[in-house]
Design an enzyme around this catalytic site. Structure first.
Site, PDB file in Angstrom:
ATOM      1  N   GLU A 161      -4.474  11.107 -21.201  1.00  0.00           N
ATOM      2  CA  GLU A 161      -3.323  11.970 -20.966  1.00  0.00           C
ATOM      3  C   GLU A 161      -1.996  11.256 -21.215  1.00  0.00           C
ATOM      4  O   GLU A 161      -1.861  10.064 -20.963  1.00  0.00           O
ATOM      5  CB  GLU A 161      -3.401  12.544 -19.548  1.00  0.00           C
ATOM      6  CG  GLU A 161      -4.608  13.476 -19.444  1.00  0.00           C
ATOM      7  CD  GLU A 161      -4.815  14.152 -18.112  1.00  0.00           C
ATOM      8  OE1 GLU A 161      -5.292  15.288 -18.122  1.00  0.00           O
ATOM      9  OE2 GLU A 161      -4.513  13.566 -17.061  1.00  0.00           O
ATOM     10  N   CYS A 168      -9.615   3.241 -16.248  1.00  0.00           N
ATOM     11  CA  CYS A 168      -9.000   2.008 -15.768  1.00  0.00           C
ATOM     12  C   CYS A 168     -10.030   1.269 -14.921  1.00  0.00           C
ATOM     13  O   CYS A 168     -10.817   1.896 -14.213  1.00  0.00           O
ATOM     14  CB  CYS A 168      -7.773   2.322 -14.913  1.00  0.00           C
ATOM     15  SG  CYS A 168      -6.823   0.844 -14.455  1.00  0.00           S
ATOM     16  N   HIS A 199       2.994  -1.997  -3.728  1.00  0.00           N
ATOM     17  CA  HIS A 199       2.295  -1.094  -2.793  1.00  0.00           C
ATOM     18  C   HIS A 199       1.982  -1.638  -1.403  1.00  0.00           C
ATOM     19  O   HIS A 199       1.552  -0.879  -0.533  1.00  0.00           O
ATOM     20  CB  HIS A 199       1.006  -0.540  -3.400  1.00  0.00           C
ATOM     21  CG  HIS A 199       1.204   0.158  -4.708  1.00  0.00           C
ATOM     22  ND1 HIS A 199       2.195   1.082  -4.917  1.00  0.00           N
ATOM     23  CD2 HIS A 199       0.554   0.038  -5.897  1.00  0.00           C
ATOM     24  CE1 HIS A 199       2.130   1.515  -6.162  1.00  0.00           C
ATOM     25  NE2 HIS A 199       1.161   0.897  -6.776  1.00  0.00           N
ATOM     26  N   CYS A 243       2.457  10.832 -10.974  1.00  0.00           N
ATOM     27  CA  CYS A 243       1.907   9.463 -10.897  1.00  0.00           C
ATOM     28  C   CYS A 243       0.547   9.477 -10.215  1.00  0.00           C
ATOM     29  O   CYS A 243       0.398  10.033  -9.133  1.00  0.00           O
ATOM     30  CB  CYS A 243       2.791   8.552 -10.059  1.00  0.00           C
ATOM     31  SG  CYS A 243       4.463   8.469 -10.592  1.00  0.00           S
ATOM     32  N   CYS A 274      -5.547   5.789  -6.492  1.00  0.00           N
ATOM     33  CA  CYS A 274      -5.237   6.289  -7.838  1.00  0.00           C
ATOM     34  C   CYS A 274      -6.410   7.075  -8.403  1.00  0.00           C
ATOM     35  O   CYS A 274      -7.552   6.613  -8.362  1.00  0.00           O
ATOM     36  CB  CYS A 274      -4.902   5.122  -8.763  1.00  0.00           C
ATOM     37  SG  CYS A 274      -4.526   5.656 -10.450  1.00  0.00           S
ATOM     38  N   CYS A 305      -7.736   0.667  -8.007  1.00  0.00           N
ATOM     39  CA  CYS A 305      -6.795   0.860  -6.894  1.00  0.00           C
ATOM     40  C   CYS A 305      -7.248   2.076  -6.084  1.00  0.00           C
ATOM     41  O   CYS A 305      -7.558   3.126  -6.646  1.00  0.00           O
ATOM     42  CB  CYS A 305      -5.377   1.049  -7.424  1.00  0.00           C
ATOM     43  SG  CYS A 305      -4.811  -0.389  -8.354  1.00  0.00           S
ATOM     44  N   CYS A 324       5.490   9.072 -20.730  1.00  0.00           N
ATOM     45  CA  CYS A 324       4.599   8.219 -19.950  1.00  0.00           C
ATOM     46  C   CYS A 324       3.271   8.148 -20.699  1.00  0.00           C
ATOM     47  O   CYS A 324       2.592   9.171 -20.855  1.00  0.00           O
ATOM     48  CB  CYS A 324       4.438   8.864 -18.564  1.00  0.00           C
ATOM     49  SG  CYS A 324       3.317   7.976 -17.499  1.00  0.00           S
ATOM     50  N   GLY A 378      -4.675   3.624 -17.263  1.00  0.00           N
ATOM     51  CA  GLY A 378      -5.018   2.277 -17.719  1.00  0.00           C
ATOM     52  C   GLY A 378      -4.094   1.185 -17.238  1.00  0.00           C
ATOM     53  O   GLY A 378      -2.993   1.441 -16.754  1.00  0.00           O
TER      54      GLY A 378
HETATM   55  N1  SAH Z   1      -1.935   0.286 -14.201  1.00  0.00           N
HETATM   56  C1  SAH Z   1      -0.520   0.268 -14.191  1.00  0.00           C
HETATM   57  C2  SAH Z   1       0.151   1.529 -14.697  1.00  0.00           C
HETATM   58  C3  SAH Z   1      -0.399   2.881 -14.268  1.00  0.00           C
HETATM   59  S1  SAH Z   1       0.063   3.705 -12.819  1.00  0.00           S
HETATM   60  C4  SAH Z   1      -0.016  -0.050 -12.802  1.00  0.00           C
HETATM   61  O1  SAH Z   1      -0.828  -0.154 -11.909  1.00  0.00           O
HETATM   62  O2  SAH Z   1       1.170  -0.267 -12.636  1.00  0.00           O
HETATM   63  C5  SAH Z   1       1.735   4.059 -12.675  1.00  0.00           C
HETATM   64  C6  SAH Z   1       2.163   4.023 -11.194  1.00  0.00           C
HETATM   65  O3  SAH Z   1       1.653   5.139 -10.421  1.00  0.00           O
HETATM   66  C7  SAH Z   1       1.645   2.780 -10.505  1.00  0.00           C
HETATM   67  O4  SAH Z   1       2.645   2.209  -9.724  1.00  0.00           O
HETATM   68  C8  SAH Z   1       0.559   3.346  -9.638  1.00  0.00           C
HETATM   69  O5  SAH Z   1       0.221   2.480  -8.605  1.00  0.00           O
HETATM   70  C9  SAH Z   1       1.152   4.653  -9.193  1.00  0.00           C
HETATM   71  N2  SAH Z   1       0.146   5.569  -8.613  1.00  0.00           N
HETATM   72  C10 SAH Z   1      -1.188   5.541  -8.798  1.00  0.00           C
HETATM   73  N3  SAH Z   1      -1.773   6.525  -8.093  1.00  0.00           N
HETATM   74  C11 SAH Z   1      -0.804   7.188  -7.448  1.00  0.00           C
HETATM   75  C12 SAH Z   1      -0.781   8.340  -6.588  1.00  0.00           C
HETATM   76  N4  SAH Z   1      -1.898   8.994  -6.294  1.00  0.00           N
HETATM   77  N5  SAH Z   1       0.412   8.751  -6.115  1.00  0.00           N
HETATM   78  C13 SAH Z   1       1.545   8.127  -6.475  1.00  0.00           C
HETATM   79  N6  SAH Z   1       1.594   7.055  -7.291  1.00  0.00           N
HETATM   80  C14 SAH Z   1       0.433   6.579  -7.779  1.00  0.00           C
END
Ligand code: SAH
Length: 372
Positions: free
Chosen positions: A95, A115, A225, A343, A122, A119, A108, A169
């Site tokens: 996406e 990935c 985070h 995000c 996510c 985390c 974006c 990713g």
């Molecule tokens: N892998 C990279 C880029 C992808 S995520 C990274 O970790 O930075 C882009 C941002 O969205 C990251 O800061 C990620 O932690 C955040 N993110 C992931 N899941 C989320 C969620 N459910 N709600 C809000 N932000 C989230």
């Protein structure tokens, strides 16, 4: 590449010059003309390249192509955010999201199919990991968004002024392909963006941050985070390998080396998990006096998650503690959540290859149907 034709999308300027010289006996300026057609004008067909001789265009079409991913679906949010699912193969999609704002347009983009960072908050992580995207697949997302934004009704003024690696990713886990793609983004014959308008966001791959500091100077965002290792180990598992102190040392090195302004630290606000005043005070101790900005992201919910978004009052209080103690903090406005484009909501379609190794995850039972 299909058959023996070379995909020109994503080739660095020097590679394209070498290609036209070796395969077509042409001068380097032909490569520059090609780049302008491909990136500025969004051409995918050599026949439209009117300042190239007919013979040259015919020859080109025999040995080269401009191959872009195919759009499977497009969704438009009430707030104007657009999300495209792009086909990566029969069953898989990634996406890409466009977020219009009054003063800019941010694209974006994704760097991998799925990935592997795992985390816990996510949704991409839940899909598992399949593979890295190629340079052409990364640049292709920008190429497609550019074309779609230019050709759709009411497209006035919609354009891409910023590119962020915040889609699916971990970009630093696909360093080999992400770096050349970023070079196209900042090349004046490519998308000609200033280095400050291209942002790489990472969960914290420390060795690659040092490498990036030597080779590129885009803006860096880091998914922090949590303000302590115990909590970060749980939320961002790569922390067990590269703990906070190591990560921050790499960040400050990056800024020194690149003469950059500051690192943006992303901080997802999870109700009752990492959003207490004590956490804000711990963050102040880590970041005060450093070239750092905090970006608080209200958690975006997705099916199956155990987390909840922090209440607005908790986010305001958290931000105030930071700001009052000399750490700049802003709250990211949620965009496109009605189309699951916010995000952490990007799921795409991923055939998880980690299952082959682990063999135990429930999602192994998921049935993969082909994309339409
Ligand atoms: N892998 C990279 C880029 C992808 S995520 C990274 O970790 O930075 C882009 C941002 O969205 C990251 O800061 C990620 O932690 C955040 N993110 C992931 N899941 C989320 C969620 N459910 N709600 C809000 N932000 C989230």
């Amino acid at each position: 590449m299909s058959g023996d034709r070379t995909n020109l999308l994503g080739l660095a300027r020097a590679e394209l010059e070498a290609f036209v010289a070796e395969r077509l006996g042409a001068k380097p300026f032909r490569a520059r003309q090609l780049m302008k057609w491909i990136y500025r004008r969004g051409a995918a067909d050599f026949s439209v390249m009117s300042d190239l001789k007919q013979d040259f265009r015919t020859q080109l079409a025999e040995v080269a192509e401009i191959a872009v991913p195919q759009i499977v679906t497009q969704q438009v949010s009430q707030d104007g955010t657009r999300k495209w699912m792009l086909r990566m193969d029969q069953a898989q999609g990634i996406e890409t999201v466009y977020i219009p704002e009054p003063d800019r347009g941010t694209l974006c983009i994704s760097s991998q199919v799925g990935c592997a960072m795992d985390c816990s908050f996510c949704s991409t992580a839940q899909q598992g990991f399949n593979r890295n995207l190629s340079v052409a697949e990364i640049v292709g997302q920008v190429w497609l968004a550019h074309r779609e934004l230019a050709t759709q009704d009411g497209s006035d003024g919609r354009r891409i002024t910023n590119i962020v690696f915040m889609g699916m990713g971990e970009p630093l886990a696909n360093y080999r392909n992400v770096l050349p793609a970023m070079r196209i983004f900042v090349d004046d014959l490519g998308y000609d963006l200033s280095r400050r308008r291209v942002t790489l966001s990472t969960s914290g791959l420390v060795p690659q941050i040092y490498k990036l500091a030597e080779e590129c100077n885009v803006a860096l965002a880091v998914s922090l985070h949590a303000p302590n290792d115990e909590l970060r180990n749980e939320l961002v598992p790569i922390n067990r390998k590269h703990p906070i102190a190591e990560l921050l040392a790499a960040c400050w090195h990056y800024i020194d080396q690149q003469n950059g302004r500051s690192i943006t630290f992303e901080y997802v606000m999870l109700d009752g998990v990492n959003d207490k005043p004590e956490h804000a005070r711990q963050l102040v101790r880590l970041l005060k006096g450093r070239p750092a900005k905090l970006n608080l992201i209200p958690f975006n919910i997705f099916p199956g998650t155990r987390y909840r978004r922090s209440p607005p009052a908790a986010i305001v209080k958290f931000r105030d503690i930071l700001n009052q103690n000399g750490v700049i903090a802003t709250t990211r406005r949620t965009r496109g959540d009605d189309i699951d484009a916010a995000c952490g909501q990007l799921a795409g379609r991923v055939k998880d290859r980690t299952l082959v190794r682990l063999g135990t995850k429930m999602s192994a039972l998921r049935v993969e149907a082909p994309l339409p």
